[in-house]
Scaffold this motif. Sequence first.
Motif, mmCIF file in Angstrom:
data_model
loop_
_atom_site.group_PDB
_atom_site.id
_atom_site.type_symbol
_atom_site.label_atom_id
_atom_site.label_comp_id
_atom_site.label_asym_id
_atom_site.label_seq_id
_atom_site.Cartn_x
_atom_site.Cartn_y
_atom_site.Cartn_z
ATOM 1 N N ARG A 1 -23.607 9.915 14.300
ATOM 2 C CA ARG A 1 -22.240 9.404 14.371
ATOM 3 C C ARG A 1 -22.011 8.298 13.361
ATOM 4 O O ARG A 1 -21.171 7.438 13.530
ATOM 5 N N TYR B 1 -10.077 11.208 22.151
ATOM 6 C CA TYR B 1 -10.862 10.768 23.299
ATOM 7 C C TYR B 1 -9.873 10.444 24.411
ATOM 8 O O TYR B 1 -8.907 9.711 24.185
ATOM 9 N N ASP C 1 -24.307 4.232 21.683
ATOM 10 C CA ASP C 1 -23.243 5.060 21.111
ATOM 11 C C ASP C 1 -21.958 4.269 20.948
ATOM 12 O O ASP C 1 -21.241 4.416 19.957
ATOM 13 N N ASP D 1 -12.899 12.839 20.392
ATOM 14 C CA ASP D 1 -13.831 13.069 21.499
ATOM 15 C C ASP D 1 -15.297 13.112 21.054
ATOM 16 O O ASP D 1 -16.195 13.252 21.878
ATOM 17 N N SER D 2 -15.532 12.980 19.710
ATOM 18 C CA SER D 2 -16.929 12.845 19.266
ATOM 19 C C SER D 2 -17.223 11.384 18.939
ATOM 20 O O SER D 2 -18.218 11.088 18.275
ATOM 21 N N LYS E 1 -15.593 9.463 16.939
ATOM 22 C CA LYS E 1 -15.323 9.109 15.537
ATOM 23 C C LYS E 1 -13.986 8.374 15.464
ATOM 24 O O LYS E 1 -12.989 8.850 16.000
#
Length: 514
Positions: free
Chosen positions: A25, A288, A377, A418-419, A421
């Motif tokens: 990421r 997200y 994360d 949703d990743s 980013k």
Amino acid sequence: MATLSTKPNRQPTSPIRLPAIDHQRGQEASHSHSHSVEHLWKQNLDRIHDARPSFCRYSVAFSPPLALVDRESTPSTRSPLRLPSANNNMALRPPSKNTIRFRCFWKTTVIAEVLKNRGWTETESELDWDFFWSDVGWMYEFFDHIHLADHQRFNHFRNYYELTRKDLLIKNLKRMKKNLEREGQVVEAGKYNFFPQTYALPAEYGLFVEEFKRTSPNQNLTKLPKGSRSLQEVGVWIMKPVGKARGRGIFLFTRLNQISEWKKDHRWKVENPQVENYIVQRYIDNPYLIGGKKFDLRIYVVVLSYNPLKAYVYRSGFARFTIAHFTIKKEDIVNNLVHLTNFSIQKHAPTFKSKTGTKWSLHSLKMHMISKHGEQDVNGLFHNIHMLILRSLLAVQNVIIQDKHCFELYGYDILVDDSLKPWLLEVNASPSLAADTPVDHELKYGMLDDVLTLVDMEHKLPNQSFNQVGGFDLLIDQSAPPGSKPPQASHLIGCYNDRLKNLKQLKKASQNAG
Ligand code: ADP
């Protein structure tokens, strides 16, 4: 005394190496980001010394930013301006020893309150002030015709719009990416991937159509029965007028003929100079979600100088939520309550509650995300936001005219997908300083008070660079001497804001320094 008629002193571009990111990421490699920023500013220091910025007022003919005053809403209490003619530049009297005289256009907002509570004296004088919190319209009309005394400070840079107008922001980011590629800095160029694919209209209409046809082969899917499937398969684009704010004039589309019809309505021809400029941008269709709702982040950044670049980012901010649940279904594509997070849009929702609003503090958001994804994360996400802001400033560093009288407070709008980013949506030159709720008031009051501490009209900060001033953390300081302490960790956005404790420490340091 005289206004100089000279061209801006452009800085040569020099290689900029930012830290390597080797994580899936985009997180930093094992060495800390702080080191890398230190490395960056060391690299830049030589070039800054070679090419000293010229601190003069430029009398360059600027092309007027489109619909500028509309874009950055004009304060209602703006007083009529009576300025001397362009040739009649005024030398101003030095600051009074007892009090700082401020002028402020935004009389009903938190900034006016902060300025007064600071013990400064308000003046309505056109030019006889020490500190002016103006709107961009005033600057656009008058800034080139006045000569400021050394001590005077003003809250916008002359061509601030290079960062804050949607189309110019993208142009500058694309150019930076290309320059880096040309210089062989392929890895760093690859990091300029934080803005959605964008075309300026009408100028790049042809390019957009080509891309649209190449990437949206499944156009027919939109003709399926109502509500039967998601539009993600056909690709969604968003149109945004560059001269408007607060979600006005924005719409989503999936078919080219929706644009053709719209073009007709807007008498839209490339050769028509009066045409309203838009950008068309790939819609981030996988935001997200929290509780099924979309949000974007508002983060505050202060630039004290562009050359050398010195900027701080504020720890606190907020997330702005939609009221409706997010869907990407065909029948909802025209529903702005689903797709646009602007408060000015959401407050019209039937279920809107004025007491609670639609905002969440960055700190609460960060805590929530950590509980779901873990610290590593989420710190990675906030690190990437930090770097995104830094890279956006580097992209305009040599374009924005450096002026020692100017500083600027920016409101960054960032969407997270949703990743995890982050995507840069836009940068606001006049972020709203009105408070919707007591929590909002507390945030903005503290943040603006800290801006004034940073600008340091009172000369209270000892003559050195601080990694933290109130709730602001240092993002970059290219003027720091080699070997000085690098900025703190790069994931402090959204952390606990210990501004009062820090201000106490600064006060002590200031007293000790004399
Ligand atoms: P404005 O200046 O009118 O607020 P923005 O570019 O900030 O324009 O867009 C308004 C809102 O629209 C954003 O806050 C966001 O919710 C949504 N939005 C804008 N661009 C995109 C995009 N590319 N993908 C997804 N949502 C977007």
